[in-house]
Structure formats: C-alpha cells, structure tokens
Scaffold this motif. Structure first.
Motif, PDB file in Angstrom:
ATOM      1  N   MET A  13      36.736 -42.677 -38.746  1.00  0.00           N
ATOM      2  CA  MET A  13      35.896 -41.537 -38.458  1.00  0.00           C
ATOM      3  C   MET A  13      35.851 -41.335 -36.949  1.00  0.00           C
ATOM      4  O   MET A  13      35.635 -42.266 -36.203  1.00  0.00           O
ATOM      5  N   ILE A  14      36.038 -40.114 -36.528  1.00  0.00           N
ATOM      6  CA  ILE A  14      35.989 -39.768 -35.113  1.00  0.00           C
ATOM      7  C   ILE A  14      34.661 -39.078 -34.829  1.00  0.00           C
ATOM      8  O   ILE A  14      34.280 -38.146 -35.527  1.00  0.00           O
ATOM      9  N   VAL A  15      33.961 -39.570 -33.822  1.00  0.00           N
ATOM     10  CA  VAL A  15      32.697 -38.970 -33.402  1.00  0.00           C
ATOM     11  C   VAL A  15      32.885 -38.442 -31.993  1.00  0.00           C
ATOM     12  O   VAL A  15      33.320 -39.177 -31.110  1.00  0.00           O
ATOM     13  N   ARG A  16      32.590 -37.165 -31.809  1.00  0.00           N
ATOM     14  CA  ARG A  16      32.686 -36.576 -30.471  1.00  0.00           C
ATOM     15  C   ARG A  16      31.295 -36.224 -29.985  1.00  0.00           C
ATOM     16  O   ARG A  16      30.517 -35.620 -30.717  1.00  0.00           O
ATOM     17  N   ASP A  17      30.989 -36.603 -28.760  1.00  0.00           N
ATOM     18  CA  ASP A  17      29.712 -36.200 -28.177  1.00  0.00           C
ATOM     19  C   ASP A  17      29.933 -34.928 -27.368  1.00  0.00           C
ATOM     20  O   ASP A  17      30.647 -34.915 -26.389  1.00  0.00           O
ATOM     21  N   LEU A  18      29.356 -33.846 -27.834  1.00  0.00           N
ATOM     22  CA  LEU A  18      29.540 -32.549 -27.201  1.00  0.00           C
ATOM     23  C   LEU A  18      28.484 -32.295 -26.125  1.00  0.00           C
ATOM     24  O   LEU A  18      28.610 -31.362 -25.346  1.00  0.00           O
ATOM     25  N   HIS A  23      25.824 -43.205 -41.859  1.00  0.00           N
ATOM     26  CA  HIS A  23      26.176 -42.801 -43.226  1.00  0.00           C
ATOM     27  C   HIS A  23      27.435 -41.951 -43.175  1.00  0.00           C
ATOM     28  O   HIS A  23      27.607 -41.147 -42.264  1.00  0.00           O
ATOM     29  N   THR A  24      28.309 -42.116 -44.127  1.00  0.00           N
ATOM     30  CA  THR A  24      29.491 -41.270 -44.239  1.00  0.00           C
ATOM     31  C   THR A  24      29.477 -40.596 -45.602  1.00  0.00           C
ATOM     32  O   THR A  24      28.746 -41.008 -46.503  1.00  0.00           O
ATOM     33  N   GLY A  72      28.802 -37.324 -46.118  1.00  0.00           N
ATOM     34  CA  GLY A  72      28.054 -36.081 -46.142  1.00  0.00           C
ATOM     35  C   GLY A  72      28.937 -34.920 -45.726  1.00  0.00           C
ATOM     36  O   GLY A  72      29.672 -35.013 -44.758  1.00  0.00           O
ATOM     37  N   ARG A  73      28.883 -33.852 -46.471  1.00  0.00           N
ATOM     38  CA  ARG A  73      29.668 -32.666 -46.139  1.00  0.00           C
ATOM     39  C   ARG A  73      28.845 -31.700 -45.295  1.00  0.00           C
ATOM     40  O   ARG A  73      29.351 -31.037 -44.423  1.00  0.00           O
ATOM     41  N   TRP A  74      27.539 -31.615 -45.593  1.00  0.00           N
ATOM     42  CA  TRP A  74      26.649 -30.739 -44.839  1.00  0.00           C
ATOM     43  C   TRP A  74      25.280 -31.403 -44.837  1.00  0.00           C
ATOM     44  O   TRP A  74      24.546 -31.356 -45.818  1.00  0.00           O
ATOM     45  N   VAL A  75      24.955 -32.058 -43.757  1.00  0.00           N
ATOM     46  CA  VAL A  75      23.653 -32.718 -43.622  1.00  0.00           C
ATOM     47  C   VAL A  75      22.964 -32.158 -42.386  1.00  0.00           C
ATOM     48  O   VAL A  75      23.601 -31.712 -41.440  1.00  0.00           O
ATOM     49  N   GLU A  76      21.621 -32.180 -42.413  1.00  0.00           N
ATOM     50  CA  GLU A  76      20.884 -31.634 -41.281  1.00  0.00           C
ATOM     51  C   GLU A  76      19.468 -32.175 -41.244  1.00  0.00           C
ATOM     52  O   GLU A  76      19.001 -32.792 -42.190  1.00  0.00           O
TER      53      GLU A  76
END
Length: 83
Positions: free
Chosen positions: A1-6, A26-27, A29-33
């Motif tokens: 998994m790649i995480v980018r800090d924008l 957690h992995t 999730g397609r749409w979490v908020e």
C-alpha cells in the motif's frame, strides 16, 4: 500500500510530534470518511460508506472492529458540547 502525504505539514512535523509516523490502521476500505478520535474511549471511529457501517480502532489493543452496523445516520454530534 502506498500512502502519500499531500499536506506539507506532515513532512515538516507541524502535525505530528517527535518520531511519530503515519500508520495504516485498516485496509480494504473503498470509501471511508469522518474519522473522530474519542480520547475517553481511546478509540478512533470512522464511516465505511459502501458497507453501511462504522468501524473503530482501539488504541489499547490495536484491533479494528465494527462499532455499529448499519452505520446510518452518521451525522450524530458525538463530541459536541452543550451550549
């Protein structure tokens, strides 16, 4: 998994202390908020929209579990103070 800090604040340390690092809790999730941290419970709660549920991450155990299912409505002001 790649995480980018924008947000540059994560790279400069203005959002985090010392040696803190961003962690994947957690992995899958397609749409979490809407994460909200509840310090009294030491838990982070967020919505898993397509699966109609709320998930929680327990800080003491590191476990992720279902907090509530079905999850709607999620607009409850959990941490709002009276007044």
């Amino acid at each position: 998994m790649i995480v980018r800090d924008l947000d540059e604040r994560f790279r400069t340390g203005r959002c985090m202390n010392g040696d803190d690092r961003m962690q994947v809790l957690h992995t899958g999730g397609r749409w979490v908020e809407g994460p909200v941290y509840l310090p009294a419970w030491r838990q982070l709660i967020w919505s898993d929209i397509p699966n109609d549920r709320l998930l929680r991450w327990d800080e003491t155990s590191g476990a992720v579990s279902v907090f509530r299912s079905p999850g709607a409505p999620t607009a409850t002001p959990w941490t709002a103070r009276a007044g």
